[in-house]
Every structure is written in structure tokens, then in C-alpha cells.
Design a protein around this motif. Structure first.
Motif, PDB file in Angstrom:
ATOM      1  N   GLN A   1      56.294  52.024  40.704  1.00 49.90           N
ATOM      2  CA  GLN A   1      55.233  51.301  41.730  1.00 49.90           C
ATOM      3  C   GLN A   1      54.375  50.123  40.746  1.00 49.90           C
ATOM      4  N   ILE A   2      53.631  49.280  41.423  1.00 55.08           N
ATOM      5  CA  ILE A   2      52.909  48.366  41.008  1.00 55.08           C
ATOM      6  C   ILE A   2      51.502  48.502  41.418  1.00 55.08           C
ATOM      7  N   ALA A   3      50.370  48.704  40.865  1.00 55.01           N
ATOM      8  CA  ALA A   3      49.164  49.083  41.428  1.00 55.01           C
ATOM      9  C   ALA A   3      47.903  48.264  40.688  1.00 55.01           C
ATOM     10  N   GLY A   4      46.870  48.236  41.410  1.00 56.60           N
ATOM     11  CA  GLY A   4      45.705  47.725  40.924  1.00 56.60           C
ATOM     12  C   GLY A   4      44.612  47.279  41.908  1.00 56.60           C
ATOM     13  N   PHE A   5      43.962  46.141  41.757  1.00 59.22           N
ATOM     14  CA  PHE A   5      42.753  45.861  42.608  1.00 59.22           C
ATOM     15  C   PHE A   5      42.902  44.163  42.658  1.00 59.22           C
ATOM     16  N   TRP A   6      42.172  43.870  43.826  1.00 60.28           N
ATOM     17  CA  TRP A   6      42.113  42.317  43.846  1.00 60.28           C
ATOM     18  C   TRP A   6      40.725  42.095  44.144  1.00 60.28           C
ATOM     19  N   ALA A   7      39.985  40.976  43.810  1.00 61.29           N
ATOM     20  CA  ALA A   7      38.346  40.732  43.947  1.00 61.29           C
ATOM     21  C   ALA A   7      38.315  39.234  43.833  1.00 61.29           C
ATOM     22  N   PRO A   8      37.216  38.910  44.508  1.00 59.58           N
ATOM     23  CA  PRO A   8      36.716  37.450  44.454  1.00 59.58           C
ATOM     24  C   PRO A   8      36.271  37.195  42.826  1.00 59.58           C
ATOM     25  N   VAL A   9      36.470  36.101  42.642  1.00 54.71           N
ATOM     26  CA  VAL A   9      35.919  35.222  41.207  1.00 54.71           C
ATOM     27  C   VAL A   9      35.614  33.991  41.552  1.00 54.71           C
ATOM     28  N   LYS A  10      34.855  33.439  40.573  1.00 56.67           N
ATOM     29  CA  LYS A  10      34.348  32.224  40.684  1.00 56.67           C
ATOM     30  C   LYS A  10      35.020  31.005  39.865  1.00 56.67           C
ATOM     31  N   ASN A  11      36.294  31.396  38.935  1.00 57.19           N
ATOM     32  CA  ASN A  11      36.576  30.571  38.133  1.00 57.19           C
ATOM     33  C   ASN A  11      38.069  30.808  38.142  1.00 57.19           C
ATOM     34  N   ASN A  12      38.944  30.074  37.790  1.00 57.45           N
ATOM     35  CA  ASN A  12      40.486  30.126  37.522  1.00 57.45           C
ATOM     36  C   ASN A  12      40.921  30.461  36.076  1.00 57.45           C
ATOM     37  N   ASP A  13      39.963  30.060  35.018  1.00 55.75           N
ATOM     38  CA  ASP A  13      40.296  30.405  33.614  1.00 55.75           C
ATOM     39  C   ASP A  13      40.330  31.834  33.322  1.00 55.75           C
ATOM     40  N   GLN A  14      41.322  32.401  32.627  1.00 58.30           N
ATOM     41  CA  GLN A  14      41.346  33.957  32.200  1.00 58.30           C
ATOM     42  C   GLN A  14      40.069  34.313  31.320  1.00 58.30           C
ATOM     43  N   VAL A  15      39.293  33.718  30.675  1.00 57.63           N
ATOM     44  CA  VAL A  15      38.506  33.992  29.806  1.00 57.63           C
ATOM     45  C   VAL A  15      37.049  34.217  30.900  1.00 57.63           C
ATOM     46  N   LEU A  16      36.874  33.300  31.658  1.00 57.89           N
ATOM     47  CA  LEU A  16      35.824  33.274  32.483  1.00 57.89           C
ATOM     48  C   LEU A  16      36.040  34.406  33.558  1.00 57.89           C
ATOM     49  N   ILE A  17      37.184  34.502  34.049  1.00 60.51           N
ATOM     50  CA  ILE A  17      37.188  35.622  34.979  1.00 60.51           C
ATOM     51  C   ILE A  17      37.172  36.895  34.324  1.00 60.51           C
ATOM     52  N   GLN A  18      37.752  37.123  33.130  1.00 57.03           N
ATOM     53  CA  GLN A  18      37.322  38.370  32.285  1.00 57.03           C
ATOM     54  C   GLN A  18      36.049  38.657  32.398  1.00 57.03           C
ATOM     55  N   ARG A  19      35.226  37.602  31.962  1.00 53.58           N
ATOM     56  CA  ARG A  19      33.735  37.768  31.758  1.00 53.58           C
ATOM     57  C   ARG A  19      33.139  38.263  32.849  1.00 53.58           C
TER      58      ARG A  19
END
Length: 218
Positions: free
Chosen positions: A22-40
Motif C-alpha cells: 500500500q501507499i499512504a500519506g496525506f495531502w494538504a494546501p501549500v503556498k509554493n511549488n518549491d520543495q524547500v518552501l513547501i517543507q518549511r
């Protein structure tokens, strides 16, 4: 509005890997498409959630990986606190290969399944008041079948490359579009903006949470 999907997997490890994964996790709204900014943005919440659950449950940080913590007396308490503390705009998701569909190749099985999950979430996003692109941050996955190709038992397995994620997910998008799925068609406009990133589930705090979601729901 933009969105990000964090995912980890279960039951793909070992030389005798099972197609029942199985593959599992979550999805959520974010403000950017850059990985660093998403992670922050996500880490601010994920770190606080993890730390408070560890403190309140009594689970030691050294046992934070779900598989390693399963026999600890604080395991159940930690799980309850974690799931109760997940923000309401983080939508838990998972997909299982319960029908044991097998195309004869681990990478194909895994990435086709992930692609189906992405399409399902994009269909949900298309119905939201503010639809937008869906970026992916996936836990690094090793292909267990490559272990059997080596005579050295200690040889490392090959990692599923990021470009293969992008290629397969694009194929699944095209298949969905060719089927004239109306809700997905509405969201097709965001495809070119979407990004795929690969990271370590041992270091990425959001992927650590995905590890628990996957382990506890398998």
C-alpha cells in the motif's frame, strides 16, 4: 491555491516482496511549488505535532519509526495522539493493491499504483472551490527485486529514480484524460505546474508521519 501529497509505502521490502502493498500519506494546501518552501510550511506543523506526541505519550525519540516502536508500551498512546493532532486540512489518503495486480515488475506495480492515487486526489481537488496543482513529495523507495540480481547479499538495492515517477504519473494522467473523466479534465490545466520530489522518510518530518499513517492502516 496549490497542494502537496506526501506519501510513504508499506510491505515492499525484502527479497520476496509482495504485490499486496500500500501507499499512504496525506495531502494538504501549500503556498509554493518549491520543495524547500513547501517543507518549511509543513515542517512547522509536523515538527510541533511529532514533539508534542512524543512528550505526551512517553515514546522515546529513538523509537520514532513506526516499525521499531510497535512493541513499545507507549505505541498505542502515541498513535492516538498523532491521529487526533493531524490538522483538519491535512487529508489522510491511501491506496492498496488488495487485488494483487502484478505486471511482473516491482517498479511498474509501485508507480502505476501511485499514479492511480494521484489521479484520485486530483479529481477531489478539481471539485474544491480553489483547485490547483498537486505536487508530490514521496519517500525514497528501493527496488527489492534488484537485490536478487546480485550475488553479494550485502549489495544495496537500486533506488526508483525520480524521472521514472514523473514518466509513470504522466502516463496515468494521459490515460485518465483519454477516458474523458470530466472532473479530471477540469484539473488538466495545472499539470505543467506540478512537481515531483523524492526524500528520505528517516529525515523528512512529514514523511515520518506518513510512515505512521501507512503502518497503522496496513
Amino acid at each position: 491555491m496549490q497542494y502537496v501529497l506526501f506519501v510513504d509505502e508499506s510491505n515492499t521490502h525484502g527479497p520476496g516482496w509482495s504485490p499486496d502493498f500500500q501507499i499512504a500519506g496525506f495531502w494538504a494546501p501549500v503556498k509554493n511549488n518549491d520543495q524547500v518552501l513547501i517543507q518549511r510550511q509543513i515542517d512547522t506543523i509536523a515538527v510541533n505535532l511529532i514533539n508534542s506526541c512524543l512528550k505526551d505519550s512517553g515514546l522515546p525519540e529513538s523509537k520514532f519509526h513506526a516499525n521499531e516502536a510497535r512493541k513499545h508500551p507507549s505505541f498505542t498512546n502515541f498513535v492516538q495522539l498523532l491521529f487526533d493532532g493531524i490538522p483538519s486540512d491535512w487529508r489522510i489518503t491511501r491506496i492498496t493493491n488488495s487485488n494483487h495486480l502484478d505486471f511482473g515488475h516491482f517498479e511498474t506495480n509501485y508507480l502505476m499504483t501511485l499514479g492511480q492515487l494521484v489521479i484520485a486526489i486530483k479529481n477531489e481537488i478539481a471539485q474544491l472551490p480553489q483547485p490547483g496543482p498537486l505536487h508530490i513529495i514521496a519517500a525514497r523507495v528501493m527496488d527489492p527485486t534488484t537485490k536478487r540480481l546480485s550475488e553479494d547479499n550485502d549489495a544495496p538495492m537500486d533506488e526508483v529514480e525520480r524521472k521514472r515517477y514523473i514518466e509513470r504519473i504522466e502516463i496515468e494522467k494521459n490515460i485518465a484524460f483519454s477516458r474523458s473523466e470530466l472532473s479530471y479534465g477540469k484539473n488538466r490545466q495545472f499539470d505543467r505546474e506540478e512537481r515531483v520530489y523524492i526524500d528520505s522518510a528517516r529525515k523528512n518530518k512529514a514523511l515520518m508521519i506518513c510512515d505512521w499513517i501507512s503502518y497503522c492502516s496496513h
